[in-house]
Design a protein around this motif. Sequence first.
Motif, PDB file in Angstrom:
ATOM      1  N   LYS A  21       0.807  -1.222   0.000  1.00 58.81           N
ATOM      2  CA  LYS A  21       0.000   0.000   0.000  1.00 58.81           C
ATOM      3  C   LYS A  21       0.849   1.284   0.000  1.00 58.81           C
ATOM      4  O   LYS A  21       0.601   2.200  -0.803  1.00 58.81           O
ATOM      5  CB  LYS A  21      -0.947   0.014   1.200  1.00 58.81           C
ATOM      6  CG  LYS A  21      -2.166  -0.882   1.050  1.00 58.81           C
ATOM      7  CD  LYS A  21      -3.078  -0.389  -0.067  1.00 58.81           C
ATOM      8  CE  LYS A  21      -4.312  -1.296  -0.196  1.00 58.81           C
ATOM      9  NZ  LYS A  21      -5.136  -0.864  -1.345  1.00 58.81           N
ATOM     10  N   SER A  28       1.269   5.892  -7.283  1.00 58.69           N
ATOM     11  CA  SER A  28       0.061   6.596  -7.694  1.00 58.69           C
ATOM     12  C   SER A  28       0.329   8.095  -7.829  1.00 58.69           C
ATOM     13  O   SER A  28      -0.105   8.746  -8.785  1.00 58.69           O
ATOM     14  CB  SER A  28      -1.064   6.352  -6.683  1.00 58.69           C
ATOM     15  OG  SER A  28      -2.202   7.130  -6.984  1.00 58.69           O
ATOM     16  N   ASP A 141      -4.662  -5.189  -4.724  1.00 59.89           N
ATOM     17  CA  ASP A 141      -5.664  -4.128  -4.813  1.00 59.89           C
ATOM     18  C   ASP A 141      -5.052  -2.917  -5.525  1.00 59.89           C
ATOM     19  O   ASP A 141      -3.950  -2.468  -5.190  1.00 59.89           O
ATOM     20  CB  ASP A 141      -6.099  -3.745  -3.397  1.00 59.89           C
ATOM     21  CG  ASP A 141      -7.230  -2.725  -3.399  1.00 59.89           C
ATOM     22  OD1 ASP A 141      -7.740  -2.395  -4.491  1.00 59.89           O
ATOM     23  OD2 ASP A 141      -7.593  -2.259  -2.300  1.00 59.89           O
ATOM     24  N   GLN A 142      -5.739  -2.361  -6.500  1.00 58.45           N
ATOM     25  CA  GLN A 142      -5.228  -1.231  -7.286  1.00 58.45           C
ATOM     26  C   GLN A 142      -5.700   0.124  -6.759  1.00 58.45           C
ATOM     27  O   GLN A 142      -5.368   1.169  -7.339  1.00 58.45           O
ATOM     28  CB  GLN A 142      -5.651  -1.397  -8.749  1.00 58.45           C
ATOM     29  CG  GLN A 142      -5.127  -2.657  -9.407  1.00 58.45           C
ATOM     30  CD  GLN A 142      -3.612  -2.743  -9.358  1.00 58.45           C
ATOM     31  OE1 GLN A 142      -2.920  -1.862  -9.850  1.00 58.45           O
ATOM     32  NE2 GLN A 142      -3.102  -3.813  -8.746  1.00 58.45           N
ATOM     33  N   ASP A 143      -6.443   0.120  -5.684  1.00 58.81           N
ATOM     34  CA  ASP A 143      -6.920   1.387  -5.108  1.00 58.81           C
ATOM     35  C   ASP A 143      -5.848   1.932  -4.167  1.00 58.81           C
ATOM     36  O   ASP A 143      -5.869   1.709  -2.956  1.00 58.81           O
ATOM     37  CB  ASP A 143      -8.232   1.169  -4.358  1.00 58.81           C
ATOM     38  CG  ASP A 143      -8.792   2.479  -3.802  1.00 58.81           C
ATOM     39  OD1 ASP A 143      -8.342   3.546  -4.285  1.00 58.81           O
ATOM     40  OD2 ASP A 143      -9.644   2.418  -2.903  1.00 58.81           O
ATOM     41  N   ASN A 144      -4.870   2.639  -4.751  1.00 56.12           N
ATOM     42  CA  ASN A 144      -3.751   3.165  -3.965  1.00 56.12           C
ATOM     43  C   ASN A 144      -3.785   4.696  -4.014  1.00 56.12           C
ATOM     44  O   ASN A 144      -3.021   5.343  -4.741  1.00 56.12           O
ATOM     45  CB  ASN A 144      -2.418   2.658  -4.517  1.00 56.12           C
ATOM     46  CG  ASN A 144      -2.279   1.159  -4.367  1.00 56.12           C
ATOM     47  OD1 ASN A 144      -2.397   0.632  -3.265  1.00 56.12           O
ATOM     48  ND2 ASN A 144      -2.050   0.464  -5.474  1.00 56.12           N
ATOM     49  N   SER A 145      -4.690   5.281  -3.258  1.00 58.60           N
ATOM     50  CA  SER A 145      -4.797   6.742  -3.249  1.00 58.60           C
ATOM     51  C   SER A 145      -3.599   7.335  -2.522  1.00 58.60           C
ATOM     52  O   SER A 145      -2.964   6.680  -1.690  1.00 58.60           O
ATOM     53  CB  SER A 145      -6.095   7.166  -2.559  1.00 58.60           C
ATOM     54  OG  SER A 145      -6.137   6.639  -1.236  1.00 58.60           O
TER      55      SER A 145
END
Length: 514
Positions: A21, A28, A141-145
């Motif tokens: 993460k 990101s 998981d590609q949701d790396n804000s």
Amino acid sequence: MSSKTEFNNDSFLKLIDHLFKPLGSHISFAESVEDWNDIISTDFLGRAKSSSSRVEEMLDHYNAKNNLKWRTFRENISSIKLFTDVAYITLHLKHTSPQYKLLSGIETFLADTNDVIDQYSTSLHWITNELIESSKLVGLDQDNSHNQDLYRAIESPRGQLPSDLKKGHIDNPEQVIVSLATSYLNLASESVLLKKISKLHCDDYRELVPNSISENSIRLLESKFHNLQSLYDTYISSSDIEKLDCDLKLIRGHASIVYHLLEASTLLIHYYERHIMLIPVQTQTETCIPISTEKILDILVNYYINYAEQFLTAGKNLCKKVIKKYAEEGKIDVSVPVYRGFHVRPSTLVSKIIQHYGSEVFLHIGGVKYDASSPMNLFRVNEEINAVKRRNLAQNINSLKTITAFENRDDYEKGLKEIFHELLEDNKIINYASEFSLPDIKTISEETLGEFANRAIANLLAQGKIDLRTDLVVTFVGDKRVLADLEILASCGYGEDCYGNNVVLPEELSYLRK
């Protein structure tokens, strides 16, 4: 009876997803910036290196590099870690080298440094794209804000905080300064490989690793320069010595920049040995590597090693200047080497002692001064030694009673034998030949027996079958530290006995065995 525990892939995926993460967040952010050169900062590189190190450590713990599914992801993580690390070091060089008080070449160096950083920027951009794709393939998981404020540039203040701590006092600063400069020169003598590598033609680069250099050899050199830097920071920067001489910071600066250049070299060689060398040459262009083999070797040789050698040489000249300024001068009189004078072994040992200390020392004989740091110069001393030996030979022969006992020219050969044996018994001659015979030479008209004998024995001397003993001494003038070791060397026959056999050198001269 124990059973093998089944590996839980879901648990492993969750673990790596959790560790990934922070790195995913950095990537990101990087992908949101239009120009990658805008994010190449020590802040971003430091965070990315730290995050990727944690992921790689865990991947290796679970054997990911040998797993078909995870191998590519692990390779990309390793590439991110290495290139953020080497880019961080290079960026550090860019920012700190102006403070290192380097002697020359800083403008060209900074321009080349910018070119190398640009190359790393391109490579890192490529790697992150590969990493994103491989992270998808393993199911992360590609949701790396990311938090934009975390990467917001903060203006750095100019100048430095005042040095208001009390400095320690050293009673013998000159000795400490000379010791530091000598340590640098000794280390420089171990780094001759850098000069050879920097002069290689680009066609020879592929044979360079690991044939000429390896991760192990450069890492060892790197650690020694790091130790030298630490020596300065421990004993000089925390004392009042720095105020005595502005050249001290220059020495520290040159040692530091060489250390960081070698540090980055070690990383590149590691990458080349561990990653690129394992790929067959014919498939390297088709394999996913962030930077071409030719470019890696070009940066390694023409930037890191070439500049390490340049700054190392500049530092050497500086250290010689410092030693000359502070070294205490003296002189000693010592006997010449018994076996053939200053031939190869004694001359080499003398010059190595002088080079070890980095001082100027001269040998004086017969009104002539020789640079004793050069074996070739010391070889020339033998001309004067042999001339003295020949003069002494003539005097010794003419002082013998045998000279008057053989007046007839037909008896000269017999007289020569008597003269030779008499000189041998008086310990004036050393015989090296196991099967000895006097030279078969003809007498010359009007020649005396003394002249004939002198000519015959000089002939044997020239052939190396004998030598003439002499109590001749030479004078060494220069750094007292060097003179002390030269006196020890002379006391043990310059490493030889009177027949040229090697003699074990005392412990004080153990550095000559390197």
